[in-house]
Design a protein around this motif. Structure first.
Motif, PDB file in Angstrom:
ATOM      1  N   PHE A 220      18.939  49.742  23.121  1.00 49.88           N
ATOM      2  CA  PHE A 220      18.242  48.474  22.926  1.00 49.88           C
ATOM      3  C   PHE A 220      18.456  47.607  24.162  1.00 49.88           C
ATOM      4  N   PRO A 221      17.385  47.136  24.769  1.00 51.68           N
ATOM      5  CA  PRO A 221      17.494  46.363  26.021  1.00 51.68           C
ATOM      6  C   PRO A 221      17.906  44.910  25.770  1.00 51.68           C
ATOM      7  N   VAL A 222      18.984  44.711  24.995  1.00 47.65           N
ATOM      8  CA  VAL A 222      19.487  43.366  24.708  1.00 47.65           C
ATOM      9  C   VAL A 222      21.007  43.399  24.830  1.00 47.65           C
ATOM     10  N   SER A 223      21.603  42.236  24.834  1.00 46.21           N
ATOM     11  CA  SER A 223      23.059  42.164  24.898  1.00 46.21           C
ATOM     12  C   SER A 223      23.670  42.636  23.586  1.00 46.21           C
ATOM     13  N   ALA A 224      24.938  43.021  23.638  1.00 48.07           N
ATOM     14  CA  ALA A 224      25.633  43.485  22.437  1.00 48.07           C
ATOM     15  C   ALA A 224      25.684  42.379  21.384  1.00 48.07           C
ATOM     16  N   ALA A 225      25.886  41.127  21.832  1.00 47.58           N
ATOM     17  CA  ALA A 225      25.962  40.009  20.883  1.00 47.58           C
ATOM     18  C   ALA A 225      24.630  39.804  20.171  1.00 47.58           C
ATOM     19  N   GLU A 226      23.527  39.915  20.903  1.00 47.66           N
ATOM     20  CA  GLU A 226      22.211  39.736  20.293  1.00 47.66           C
ATOM     21  C   GLU A 226      21.909  40.864  19.319  1.00 47.66           C
ATOM     22  N   LEU A 227      22.294  42.081  19.669  1.00 45.38           N
ATOM     23  CA  LEU A 227      22.063  43.219  18.784  1.00 45.38           C
ATOM     24  C   LEU A 227      22.874  43.074  17.497  1.00 45.38           C
ATOM     25  N   LEU A 228      24.130  42.651  17.623  1.00 44.25           N
ATOM     26  CA  LEU A 228      24.961  42.464  16.439  1.00 44.25           C
ATOM     27  C   LEU A 228      24.388  41.385  15.529  1.00 44.25           C
ATOM     28  N   GLU A 229      23.879  40.311  16.119  1.00 41.42           N
ATOM     29  CA  GLU A 229      23.269  39.239  15.327  1.00 41.42           C
ATOM     30  C   GLU A 229      22.052  39.762  14.566  1.00 41.42           C
ATOM     31  N   THR A 230      21.247  40.590  15.209  1.00 44.06           N
ATOM     32  CA  THR A 230      20.063  41.151  14.556  1.00 44.06           C
ATOM     33  C   THR A 230      20.456  42.064  13.406  1.00 44.06           C
ATOM     34  N   LEU A 231      21.552  42.799  13.563  1.00 46.48           N
ATOM     35  CA  LEU A 231      21.993  43.736  12.537  1.00 46.48           C
ATOM     36  C   LEU A 231      22.641  43.036  11.347  1.00 46.48           C
ATOM     37  N   THR A 232      23.348  41.934  11.590  1.00 46.00           N
ATOM     38  CA  THR A 232      24.132  41.309  10.525  1.00 46.00           C
ATOM     39  C   THR A 232      23.484  40.075   9.919  1.00 46.00           C
ATOM     40  N   ASN A 233      22.515  39.475  10.597  1.00 52.29           N
ATOM     41  CA  ASN A 233      21.867  38.279  10.071  1.00 52.29           C
ATOM     42  C   ASN A 233      20.756  38.697   9.114  1.00 52.29           C
ATOM     43  N   TYR A 234      20.910  38.348   7.840  1.00 55.04           N
ATOM     44  CA  TYR A 234      19.921  38.757   6.851  1.00 55.04           C
ATOM     45  C   TYR A 234      18.539  38.189   7.137  1.00 55.04           C
ATOM     46  N   GLY A 235      18.470  37.109   7.899  1.00 52.50           N
ATOM     47  CA  GLY A 235      17.178  36.529   8.226  1.00 52.50           C
ATOM     48  C   GLY A 235      16.307  37.454   9.056  1.00 52.50           C
ATOM     49  N   TYR A 236      16.942  38.426   9.737  1.00 52.86           N
ATOM     50  CA  TYR A 236      16.198  39.382  10.552  1.00 52.86           C
ATOM     51  C   TYR A 236      15.993  40.713   9.838  1.00 52.86           C
ATOM     52  N   ARG A 237      16.532  40.842   8.632  1.00 54.19           N
ATOM     53  CA  ARG A 237      16.543  42.153   7.975  1.00 54.19           C
ATOM     54  C   ARG A 237      15.134  42.657   7.658  1.00 54.19           C
ATOM     55  N   SER A 238      14.165  41.763   7.449  1.00 56.97           N
ATOM     56  CA  SER A 238      12.807  42.202   7.132  1.00 56.97           C
ATOM     57  C   SER A 238      12.144  42.922   8.304  1.00 56.97           C
ATOM     58  N   LYS A 239      12.680  42.749   9.504  1.00 58.03           N
ATOM     59  CA  LYS A 239      12.109  43.396  10.686  1.00 58.03           C
ATOM     60  C   LYS A 239      12.567  44.849  10.809  1.00 58.03           C
ATOM     61  N   TRP A 240      13.522  45.235   9.977  1.00 57.24           N
ATOM     62  CA  TRP A 240      14.057  46.583  10.069  1.00 57.24           C
ATOM     63  C   TRP A 240      13.054  47.650   9.624  1.00 57.24           C
TER      64      TRP A 240
END
Length: 277
Positions: A220-240
């Motif tokens: 994933f062409p993003v920082s580790a912190a941004e990737l972790l936020e995407t994985l753990t923030n339920y607000g982004y879960r619908s994009k999975w």
């Protein structure tokens, strides 16, 4: 008209906490802590206002007894620090907001007197000199950020003296001058070691005792912190996954081990996920 209680729990360290941490996560932490404080209200106090990091409660024409007031304060301190311990032990996010949340503290300011009320858009709120004095007492010279402070007006009403001591409370006299008027009070710094913090469940750790049937790697062409936020923030879960219409979760809850969310799909199939399990 009888005397009314004014009661203000105030989260200490909030300003520095917000200024030095990730804003979105700090909002989740503070929102959840305020909910905890509201739920710990065992005296049926009325909530007049949420004032940023503080709650403004009152009880009209009624002042609880000394025993009930001290029990309420202890209950609130216990609930607050029990929840901070939960956030500390079950957190999954390494950001500054989540990792520094356990450093927050709590102070309680209590006062009493006759109240007047304003009604604005059907909201009835106390106002007047006693409300002003209660808020002034929040800016005091107590050398701590973890204490309960009761105005002289209140201590005289409930019969609390400066010699009162218990396992949790050791009251001292204090005074400050506001706009030329001296306000006396009694305060007790709270030693958290004397609080009986509530236990909480830690989800069982899942251990896979055999290698996976297959592995899938992706960069994933993003920082580790941004990737972790995407994985753990339920607000982004619908994009999975395509086809997920809605994610249902408590928006004021800090994502941690054991927290849950519900995925609502087009096929009306409901899947419940438990974080960390």
């Amino acid at each position: 008209m009888g005397k009314s209680l004014l009661f203000l729990p105030d989260i200490s360290g909030f300003t520095e906490f917000v200024q030095t941490t990730e804003v979105e996560h700090s909002q989740h932490v503070i929102s959840e802590l305020l909910e905890v404080l509201i739920a710990a209200n065992t005296e049926e106090l009325q909530l007049a206002e949420v004032e940023g990091d503080a709650l403004f409660f009152y009880k009209e024409n009624d002042v609880p007894s000394l025993e009930r007031l001290l029990a309420l304060s202890e209950h609130i301190f216990t609930a607050f620090y029990s929840h901070l311990k939960l956030l500390e032990k079950n957190r999954i996010c390494p950001c500054s907001a989540c990792s520094s949340a356990p450093k927050l503290q709590l102070k309680i300011i209590a006062h009493c007197g006759e109240l007047q009320f304003l009604t604005i858009q059907n909201n009835r709120k106390p106002f007047g000199s006693e409300v002003i004095e209660a808020h002034r007492l929040m800016k005091n010279s107590v050398d701590s950020d973890n204490y309960v402070l009761l105005s002289k007006a209140l201590t005289d009403t409930i019969g609390l003296s400066g010699s009162y001591q218990s396992k949790l409370y050791k009251f001292e006299e204090g005074t400050d001058i506001y706009d030329g008027k001296k306000l006396d009070y009694l305060f007790s710094v709270i030693d958290n070691d004397h609080l009986k913090l509530r236990s909480f469940l830690t989800p069982n750790k899942v251990v896979f005792n055999k290698p996976p049937s297959f592995t899938l790697e992706q960069e994933f062409p993003v920082s580790a912190a941004e990737l972790l936020e995407t994985l753990t923030n339920y607000g982004y879960r619908s994009k999975w996954k395509e086809g997920v219409d809605e994610i249902i979760f408590n928006v004021n809850e800090v994502t941690r081990l054991g927290s849950e969310h519900v995925c609502v799909c087009v096929c009306v199939c409901v899947c419940v996920y438990v974080c960390g399990q």
